[in-house]
Design an enzyme around this catalytic site. Structure first.
Site, PDB file in Angstrom:
ATOM      1  N   ASN A   1      -9.877  -0.730  -0.265  1.00  0.00           N
ATOM      2  CA  ASN A   1      -8.433  -0.480  -0.253  1.00  0.00           C
ATOM      3  C   ASN A   1      -7.820  -1.117  -1.506  1.00  0.00           C
ATOM      4  OD1 ASN A   1      -5.670  -0.646   0.163  1.00  0.00           O
ATOM      5  ND2 ASN A   1      -5.825  -1.208   2.334  1.00  0.00           N
TER       6      ASN A   1
ATOM      7  N   CYS B   1       0.801  -1.226   0.000  1.00  0.00           N
ATOM      8  CA  CYS B   1       0.000   0.000   0.000  1.00  0.00           C
ATOM      9  C   CYS B   1       0.832   1.274   0.000  1.00  0.00           C
ATOM     10  CB  CYS B   1      -0.944  -0.001   1.186  1.00  0.00           C
ATOM     11  SG  CYS B   1      -2.077  -1.385   1.130  1.00  0.00           S
TER      12      CYS B   1
ATOM     13  N   HIS C   1      -3.726   7.489   2.653  1.00  0.00           N
ATOM     14  CA  HIS C   1      -4.105   6.154   2.174  1.00  0.00           C
ATOM     15  C   HIS C   1      -5.117   5.544   3.150  1.00  0.00           C
ATOM     16  CE1 HIS C   1      -4.092   2.050   0.905  1.00  0.00           C
ATOM     17  NE2 HIS C   1      -3.560   1.636   2.046  1.00  0.00           N
TER      18      HIS C   1
ATOM     19  N   PHE D   1      -9.686  -5.415   0.514  1.00  0.00           N
ATOM     20  CA  PHE D   1      -8.988  -5.112  -0.735  1.00  0.00           C
ATOM     21  C   PHE D   1      -9.890  -5.178  -1.970  1.00  0.00           C
ATOM     22  CE2 PHE D   1      -5.281  -6.429   1.899  1.00  0.00           C
ATOM     23  CZ  PHE D   1      -4.633  -5.208   1.864  1.00  0.00           C
TER      24      PHE D   1
HETATM   25  C1  LIG Z   1     -11.077  -4.399  10.153  1.00  0.00           C
HETATM   26  C2  LIG Z   1     -11.727  -3.204  10.826  1.00  0.00           C
HETATM   27  C3  LIG Z   1     -12.554  -2.437   9.788  1.00  0.00           C
HETATM   28  C4  LIG Z   1     -12.685  -3.722  11.934  1.00  0.00           C
HETATM   29  O1  LIG Z   1     -13.267  -2.637  12.617  1.00  0.00           O
HETATM   30  P1  LIG Z   1     -13.161  -2.499  14.207  1.00  0.00           P
HETATM   31  O2  LIG Z   1     -11.758  -2.756  14.627  1.00  0.00           O
HETATM   32  O3  LIG Z   1     -13.779  -1.227  14.601  1.00  0.00           O
HETATM   33  O4  LIG Z   1     -14.131  -3.672  14.675  1.00  0.00           O
HETATM   34  P2  LIG Z   1     -13.888  -4.835  15.742  1.00  0.00           P
HETATM   35  O5  LIG Z   1     -12.853  -4.486  16.739  1.00  0.00           O
HETATM   36  O6  LIG Z   1     -15.236  -5.194  16.243  1.00  0.00           O
HETATM   37  O7  LIG Z   1     -13.346  -6.011  14.820  1.00  0.00           O
HETATM   38  C5  LIG Z   1     -14.207  -6.871  14.092  1.00  0.00           C
HETATM   39  C6  LIG Z   1     -13.588  -8.262  14.146  1.00  0.00           C
HETATM   40  O8  LIG Z   1     -12.388  -8.233  13.373  1.00  0.00           O
HETATM   41  C7  LIG Z   1     -11.289  -8.697  14.171  1.00  0.00           C
HETATM   42  N1  LIG Z   1     -10.072  -8.016  13.722  1.00  0.00           N
HETATM   43  C8  LIG Z   1      -9.884  -6.697  13.570  1.00  0.00           C
HETATM   44  N2  LIG Z   1      -8.666  -6.447  13.071  1.00  0.00           N
HETATM   45  C9  LIG Z   1      -8.076  -7.634  12.875  1.00  0.00           C
HETATM   46  C10 LIG Z   1      -6.828  -8.047  12.369  1.00  0.00           C
HETATM   47  N3  LIG Z   1      -5.934  -7.168  11.936  1.00  0.00           N
HETATM   48  N4  LIG Z   1      -6.565  -9.370  12.298  1.00  0.00           N
HETATM   49  C11 LIG Z   1      -7.482 -10.287  12.715  1.00  0.00           C
HETATM   50  N5  LIG Z   1      -8.693  -9.943  13.202  1.00  0.00           N
HETATM   51  C12 LIG Z   1      -8.988  -8.649  13.283  1.00  0.00           C
HETATM   52  C13 LIG Z   1     -11.693  -8.364  15.589  1.00  0.00           C
HETATM   53  O9  LIG Z   1     -11.009  -9.164  16.508  1.00  0.00           O
HETATM   54  C14 LIG Z   1     -13.188  -8.655  15.557  1.00  0.00           C
HETATM   55  O10 LIG Z   1     -13.421 -10.027  15.683  1.00  0.00           O
HETATM   56  P3  LIG Z   1     -14.705 -10.586  16.471  1.00  0.00           P
HETATM   57  O11 LIG Z   1     -15.896  -9.950  15.802  1.00  0.00           O
HETATM   58  O12 LIG Z   1     -14.628 -12.070  16.297  1.00  0.00           O
HETATM   59  O13 LIG Z   1     -14.534 -10.128  17.886  1.00  0.00           O
HETATM   60  C15 LIG Z   1     -10.689  -2.263  11.481  1.00  0.00           C
HETATM   61  O14 LIG Z   1     -10.051  -2.932  12.558  1.00  0.00           O
HETATM   62  C16 LIG Z   1      -9.650  -1.771  10.517  1.00  0.00           C
HETATM   63  O15 LIG Z   1      -9.895  -0.873   9.713  1.00  0.00           O
HETATM   64  N6  LIG Z   1      -8.428  -2.309  10.668  1.00  0.00           N
HETATM   65  C17 LIG Z   1      -7.303  -1.927   9.825  1.00  0.00           C
HETATM   66  C18 LIG Z   1      -7.046  -3.018   8.855  1.00  0.00           C
HETATM   67  C19 LIG Z   1      -5.652  -2.926   8.290  1.00  0.00           C
HETATM   68  O16 LIG Z   1      -4.697  -3.442   8.882  1.00  0.00           O
HETATM   69  N7  LIG Z   1      -5.505  -2.268   7.133  1.00  0.00           N
HETATM   70  C20 LIG Z   1      -4.233  -2.147   6.499  1.00  0.00           C
HETATM   71  C21 LIG Z   1      -4.344  -2.847   5.226  1.00  0.00           C
HETATM   72  S1  LIG Z   1      -2.788  -3.011   4.596  1.00  0.00           S
HETATM   73  C22 LIG Z   1      -2.414  -1.623   3.825  1.00  0.00           C
HETATM   74  O17 LIG Z   1      -3.236  -0.768   3.649  1.00  0.00           O
HETATM   75  C23 LIG Z   1      -1.020  -1.565   3.410  1.00  0.00           C
HETATM   76  C24 LIG Z   1      -0.462  -2.775   2.682  1.00  0.00           C
HETATM   77  O18 LIG Z   1      -1.085  -3.805   2.536  1.00  0.00           O
HETATM   78  O19 LIG Z   1       0.645  -2.681   2.209  1.00  0.00           O
END
Ligand SMILES: CC(C)(COP(=O)(O)OP(=O)(O)OC[C@H]1O[C@@H](n2cnc3c(N)ncnc32)[C@H](O)[C@@H]1OP(=O)(O)O)[C@@H](O)C(=O)NCCC(=O)NCCSC(=O)CC(=O)O
Length: 399
Positions: A343, A173, A310, A221
């Site tokens: 994303n 990303c 981003h 994604f």
């Molecule tokens: C995924 C989300 C939308 C979920 O929203 P919330 O965190 O508010 O909700 P929440 O806490 O109730 O989470 C919902 C469920 O997802 C799980 N959960 C959340 N994040 C997790 C993760 N990284 N890995 C595994 N599980 C995960 C929680 O435990 C929960 O499980 P349960 O419901 O069972 O309790 C958010 O956490 C988010 O935007 N995270 C960022 C994701 C990320 O890392 N993006 C970067 C992409 S990479 C990038 O952009 C760069 C690249 O690739 O190079």
């Protein structure tokens, strides 16, 4: 030796290219594209993907996928991969089966073609012939062959054989931010250079049947491509800087290399997105911005500038809002792109820049402050930061 084209720019390899340009580089045109075939509303994604991958019996996983999808801030995503293709390639559903060769074969056509769609739009907006492009920087997470997509895109666009090509692979990303930063350096250090940045990301290389480890990536994604023409002064007639690229930094957050990454195997590309990613980015972003602004030149309030961030995930944007105490509208362009497309990895930042300039065009010059910041994140964890300046129409008229 030096042979100017009709618009006064010199071709790559000529003497004037070795001289420095005037002033900072600027983005001169932007184009974006998405595959047109498959558009999946986010509220139907879990049903759709579990059906297509014959995983409906994994009821707990499916419910979790639904919970995650509801929280992503995404409305819909575009995909190249169709259910028909999936039916013909059962190996794409099972990571234990070898599928990389077939994925590479399909990406080989699809990735440069999508880049071409975005680049054609950028070149048309720029208004000069494609043969005036002197450098090409291509970024993707789908490139594992040589010659690669940069070579194919150059051929598809009819660029000169002397175009200077670079391919960035698996930067994830932050690939768009890295490509723009390189383009800035190329444009400023080679007078007359016009750099085409192209980022094309298609999830077919990482798509898999749902399991415990890939739900987040699968819920976030989507597919898309972005292209930007970058150049520095002197500008040819008709060239108009959209965003000046004032200064740029890259920062690696120490000891986070295992938190966010990609791994290529015989079964395709696996994303690892640690649950700490939003927190780590939130906690480190302010220092990166201060460094990019050169310390003392950082704005008094982060609300005094505009933002191109981003949208890696909704939680990442929320944490940046909180840490920098941003007013709600500041990340509106990033949230809009996340909502409309998900994303799209390295290409996403170009969509955000495009959205910002669209808002500026619709609502007038003053909708954006003069100064801004661009941020992109990826494996490392790496943060690309760039200080931007939005030239005012009045200052352009004086040029
Ligand atoms: C995924 C989300 C939308 C979920 O929203 P919330 O965190 O508010 O909700 P929440 O806490 O109730 O989470 C919902 C469920 O997802 C799980 N959960 C959340 N994040 C997790 C993760 N990284 N890995 C595994 N599980 C995960 C929680 O435990 C929960 O499980 P349960 O419901 O069972 O309790 C958010 O956490 C988010 O935007 N995270 C960022 C994701 C990320 O890392 N993006 C970067 C992409 S990479 C990038 O952009 C760069 C690249 O690739 O190079």
């Amino acid at each position: 030796m030096t042979k100017a084209n009709g618009n006064g720019a010199a071709h790559n390899g000529h003497r004037s290219m070795q001289e420095h340009a005037e002033g900072p580089a600027a983005m001169l045109a932007i184009g974006t594209a998405n595959p047109t075939g498959v558009v999946i509303p986010q509220d139907q994604f879990a049903e759709n993907v579990f059906r297509a991958t014959k995983s409906d019996h994994l009821t707990e996983l499916k419910e979790k996928m639904k919970r995650i999808c509801q929280k992503t801030g995404i409305d819909k995503r575009h995909f190249h991969l169709t259910e028909e293709t999936l039916a013909a390639h059962p190996e794409f559903l099972d990571r234990e089966l070898p599928s990389l060769d077939n994925r590479i074969d399909m990406a080989d056509t699809a990735v440069p073609k999508l880049a071409q769609c975005a680049a054609v739009k950028a070149i048309a907006e720029w208004g000069r012939p494609a043969t005036d492009i002197t450098h090409l920087v291509f970024s993707t997470y789908s490139a594992w062959q040589a010659p690669s997509f940069d070579h194919q895109l150059a051929a598809l666009l009819g660029l000169r054989p002397t175009v200077s090509r670079t391919i960035l692979s698996l930067h994830g990303c932050y690939g768009g931010g890295r490509a723009l930063s390189l383009a800035k350096q190329l444009a400023e250090n080679n007078r007359g250079a016009r750099v085409l940045v192209a980022c094309s990301e298609i999830t077919l290389v990482c798509f898999g049947g749902p399991d415990g480890s890939n739900l987040i990536g699968s819920a976030l994604f989507g597919d898309g491509a972005g292209a930007v023409i970058v150049g520095a002064g002197p500008f040819a007639e008709g060239e108009r800087p959209l965003f000046e690229m004032v200064s740029a930094t890259q920062t690696t957050i120490p000891r986070t290399e295992h938190v966010l990454g990609m791994q290529v195997s015989g079964g395709g590309v696996d994303f690892h997105l640690g649950i700490q990613v939003p927190m780590l980015i939130g906690k480190n972003v302010e220092q990166c911005l201060v460094d990019a602004f050169g310390g003392d030149d950082a704005p008094c309030s982060w609300n005094d500038i505009f933002w191109a961030v981003h949208p890696g995930g909704r939680q990442i944007l929320d944490n940046i809002d909180t840490e920098l105490k941003l007013e709600p509208a500041k990340l509106a362009a990033s949230r809009h792109v996340l909502f409309e497309y998900g994303n799209m990895s390295g290409a996403t930042i170009i969509f955000v820049l495009d959205e910002l300039r669209r808002r500026r065009k619709e609502d007038g010059d003053n909708v954006l402050p003069e100064w801004g910041a661009m941020l992109a994140f990826g494996p490392g964890i790496t943060i690309e930061a760039m200080v931007l300046r939005c030239p005012r129409a009045s200052s352009l008229n004086n040029n």
